[in-house]
Design a protein around this motif. Sequence first.
Motif, PDB file in Angstrom:
ATOM      1  N   THR A  79      30.863  28.950  34.530  1.00  0.00           N
ATOM      2  CA  THR A  79      31.420  29.995  33.659  1.00  0.00           C
ATOM      3  C   THR A  79      31.535  31.311  34.413  1.00  0.00           C
ATOM      4  O   THR A  79      32.535  32.031  34.304  1.00  0.00           O
ATOM      5  CB  THR A  79      30.526  30.175  32.419  1.00  0.00           C
ATOM      6  OG1 THR A  79      30.431  28.929  31.728  1.00  0.00           O
ATOM      7  CG2 THR A  79      31.097  31.241  31.497  1.00  0.00           C
ATOM      8  N   ASN A  80      30.490  31.636  35.174  1.00  0.00           N
ATOM      9  CA  ASN A  80      30.473  32.882  35.935  1.00  0.00           C
ATOM     10  C   ASN A  80      31.029  32.648  37.337  1.00  0.00           C
ATOM     11  O   ASN A  80      30.821  31.583  37.928  1.00  0.00           O
ATOM     12  CB  ASN A  80      29.047  33.422  36.032  1.00  0.00           C
ATOM     13  CG  ASN A  80      28.519  33.890  34.687  1.00  0.00           C
ATOM     14  OD1 ASN A  80      28.796  34.997  34.262  1.00  0.00           O
ATOM     15  ND2 ASN A  80      27.775  33.014  33.998  1.00  0.00           N
ATOM     16  N   ALA A  81      31.714  33.661  37.852  1.00  0.00           N
ATOM     17  CA  ALA A  81      32.283  33.596  39.198  1.00  0.00           C
ATOM     18  C   ALA A  81      31.732  34.736  40.035  1.00  0.00           C
ATOM     19  O   ALA A  81      31.352  35.786  39.512  1.00  0.00           O
ATOM     20  CB  ALA A  81      33.810  33.681  39.130  1.00  0.00           C
ATOM     21  N   MET A  82      31.691  34.523  41.341  1.00  0.00           N
ATOM     22  CA  MET A  82      31.248  35.571  42.254  1.00  0.00           C
ATOM     23  C   MET A  82      32.458  36.400  42.672  1.00  0.00           C
ATOM     24  O   MET A  82      33.410  35.883  43.254  1.00  0.00           O
ATOM     25  CB  MET A  82      30.565  34.959  43.487  1.00  0.00           C
ATOM     26  CG  MET A  82      29.892  35.989  44.376  1.00  0.00           C
ATOM     27  SD  MET A  82      29.019  35.225  45.774  1.00  0.00           S
ATOM     28  CE  MET A  82      27.682  34.414  44.917  1.00  0.00           C
ATOM     29  N   LEU A  83      32.420  37.685  42.346  1.00  0.00           N
ATOM     30  CA  LEU A  83      33.551  38.550  42.645  1.00  0.00           C
ATOM     31  C   LEU A  83      33.626  38.894  44.129  1.00  0.00           C
ATOM     32  O   LEU A  83      32.602  38.966  44.812  1.00  0.00           O
ATOM     33  CB  LEU A  83      33.445  39.855  41.845  1.00  0.00           C
ATOM     34  CG  LEU A  83      33.440  39.759  40.319  1.00  0.00           C
ATOM     35  CD1 LEU A  83      33.419  41.163  39.716  1.00  0.00           C
ATOM     36  CD2 LEU A  83      34.647  38.979  39.804  1.00  0.00           C
ATOM     37  N   LYS A  84      34.845  39.097  44.607  1.00  0.00           N
ATOM     38  CA  LYS A  84      35.023  39.677  45.934  1.00  0.00           C
ATOM     39  C   LYS A  84      34.653  41.146  45.841  1.00  0.00           C
ATOM     40  O   LYS A  84      35.139  41.868  44.978  1.00  0.00           O
ATOM     41  CB  LYS A  84      36.465  39.518  46.393  1.00  0.00           C
ATOM     42  CG  LYS A  84      36.709  40.020  47.815  1.00  0.00           C
ATOM     43  CD  LYS A  84      38.143  39.766  48.253  1.00  0.00           C
ATOM     44  CE  LYS A  84      38.367  40.215  49.690  1.00  0.00           C
ATOM     45  NZ  LYS A  84      39.761  39.971  50.130  1.00  0.00           N
ATOM     46  N   SER A  85      33.755  41.607  46.718  1.00  0.00           N
ATOM     47  CA  SER A  85      33.244  42.969  46.593  1.00  0.00           C
ATOM     48  C   SER A  85      33.021  43.600  47.955  1.00  0.00           C
ATOM     49  O   SER A  85      32.435  42.966  48.844  1.00  0.00           O
ATOM     50  CB  SER A  85      31.927  42.961  45.809  1.00  0.00           C
ATOM     51  OG  SER A  85      31.310  44.230  45.833  1.00  0.00           O
ATOM     52  N   THR A  86      33.464  44.837  48.081  1.00  0.00           N
ATOM     53  CA  THR A  86      33.183  45.571  49.319  1.00  0.00           C
ATOM     54  C   THR A  86      31.687  45.840  49.445  1.00  0.00           C
ATOM     55  O   THR A  86      31.179  45.968  50.560  1.00  0.00           O
ATOM     56  CB  THR A  86      33.949  46.906  49.348  1.00  0.00           C
ATOM     57  OG1 THR A  86      33.624  47.666  48.167  1.00  0.00           O
ATOM     58  CG2 THR A  86      35.445  46.689  49.399  1.00  0.00           C
ATOM     59  N   ALA A  87      30.978  45.911  48.335  1.00  0.00           N
ATOM     60  CA  ALA A  87      29.532  46.138  48.394  1.00  0.00           C
ATOM     61  C   ALA A  87      28.830  44.974  49.082  1.00  0.00           C
ATOM     62  O   ALA A  87      27.923  45.167  49.900  1.00  0.00           O
ATOM     63  CB  ALA A  87      28.973  46.349  46.989  1.00  0.00           C
ATOM     64  N   ILE A  88      29.253  43.753  48.769  1.00  0.00           N
ATOM     65  CA  ILE A  88      28.642  42.573  49.397  1.00  0.00           C
ATOM     66  C   ILE A  88      28.962  42.532  50.883  1.00  0.00           C
ATOM     67  O   ILE A  88      28.076  42.307  51.721  1.00  0.00           O
ATOM     68  CB  ILE A  88      29.126  41.280  48.698  1.00  0.00           C
ATOM     69  CG1 ILE A  88      28.639  41.250  47.243  1.00  0.00           C
ATOM     70  CG2 ILE A  88      28.628  40.049  49.445  1.00  0.00           C
ATOM     71  CD1 ILE A  88      29.180  40.088  46.442  1.00  0.00           C
ATOM     72  N   SER A  89      30.230  42.783  51.241  1.00  0.00           N
ATOM     73  CA  SER A  89      30.619  42.739  52.655  1.00  0.00           C
ATOM     74  C   SER A  89      30.012  43.901  53.426  1.00  0.00           C
ATOM     75  O   SER A  89      29.582  43.731  54.576  1.00  0.00           O
ATOM     76  CB  SER A  89      32.145  42.734  52.795  1.00  0.00           C
ATOM     77  OG  SER A  89      32.721  43.835  52.123  1.00  0.00           O
ATOM     78  N   ASP A  90      29.922  45.078  52.808  1.00  0.00           N
ATOM     79  CA  ASP A  90      29.320  46.225  53.493  1.00  0.00           C
ATOM     80  C   ASP A  90      27.829  46.004  53.727  1.00  0.00           C
ATOM     81  O   ASP A  90      27.288  46.377  54.776  1.00  0.00           O
ATOM     82  CB  ASP A  90      29.531  47.505  52.683  1.00  0.00           C
ATOM     83  CG  ASP A  90      30.969  48.003  52.731  1.00  0.00           C
ATOM     84  OD1 ASP A  90      31.751  47.434  53.516  1.00  0.00           O
ATOM     85  OD2 ASP A  90      31.309  48.944  51.987  1.00  0.00           O
ATOM     86  N   ALA A  91      27.141  45.411  52.759  1.00  0.00           N
ATOM     87  CA  ALA A  91      25.716  45.093  52.945  1.00  0.00           C
ATOM     88  C   ALA A  91      25.542  44.124  54.109  1.00  0.00           C
ATOM     89  O   ALA A  91      24.590  44.226  54.887  1.00  0.00           O
ATOM     90  CB  ALA A  91      25.134  44.501  51.665  1.00  0.00           C
TER      91      ALA A  91
END
Length: 392
Positions: free
Chosen positions: A336-348
């Motif tokens: 049901t839930n999806a993992m969003l593409k995020s600059t926060a994840i890539s920046d971390a």
Amino acid sequence: MSDKTIRINERIRENAENIAAALENHMMTAFAPDARKELRMFSAGEVADLLGISASFLRKLHFENKIEDVHTSAGGRRYYRATDLAAIRQRLDSAAKVPGTYLRGRRPGDKVQVLSFLNFKGGSGKTTSTIHAAQRLALKGYRILCVDIDPQASLTTLFGYRPEVDFLETGTIYDAICYEDPLPLRQVIQKTFFEGIDLAPAGLILQEFEHETPRALMNNVQPPFYSRMAMALSEVEADYDLILFDCPPQLGYLTMAALCASTGLFITVVPNMLDVASMSQFLQMSADLLDVVSNAGAEMDYDFLRFLINRLEPNDGPQQQVVAFLRNLFNKEVMTNAMLKSTAISDAGLTHQTIYEVERSQFNRNTYDRAVDSLNGVNDEIESLIQSAWGR
């Protein structure tokens, strides 16, 4: 010597040495002086969320001296170490009317849950999904063993190790599953900086398992490759609630051994048609190979299989069409839930960190909050699948 005449093996070795030195320098800069990571402290709001209580109830516990004091800032804000969180969880559960309200891990009769994150393609978010799931669930009180079976060792790196230095020839999961004189798995498991998570590391030496297995099959070496991982895990499974595999982006003997040891599968998929087409080939090959090992006597019973949508951009129309296509095709097997593409994840990731490790103040708050909400949704859904498998 010109570029046209330089020996390719020399150029590749030179490039490898240069990048290894650069990575070493990066790690020393990011985690100086000892190049080892430390887990940050958590706010009262984060701790209340992880415990499943209100912030006001948490304050009340402190006011009534029912839990120990924690670090308090000059402004009077409380901050909690992971060990504080674990101690509060123990205290709450000991006083709960229903034991297990706050300690949601295994109980007598529950089997260890072994989860594999896999796909045929690189870049589908396997490692990102694995480490964020491990960390969220560890913060919620589960005892976790992460097993890195990708020779590229990205998961091992994210835990602050340097596989090209620390585990070049020994000390990896390979030592516990190799065909000649395997070591007890407990001897290769490493404690990590993250409270509640241990690691069976990876390194390039793992590739030897892929090379050695055909010869072992010809010589009928026992136990066979598909049983070796499960046998190694059986030595330590009593110590953990959950075991998480980060699989390599290929369907080799290592991946097959992990599949044969697993109780649940998460197939990560980026919602575009090229990735879906690749996944189709991956699933077909997996089914064919699993038929072979099943006929040879391997256990093939799973509690669940789910497709995890990764790197989703909610405003991308074509991606939404692919997600709808997958949900129509696989129904409830798509999470049901999806993992969003995020600059926060890539920046971390630039400093070998995860969203759960970085401070909110380091990022645009809206960007950070969206990433955290997305990850929490995915990982809490994973927790509900685990609880359901235990009959709760």
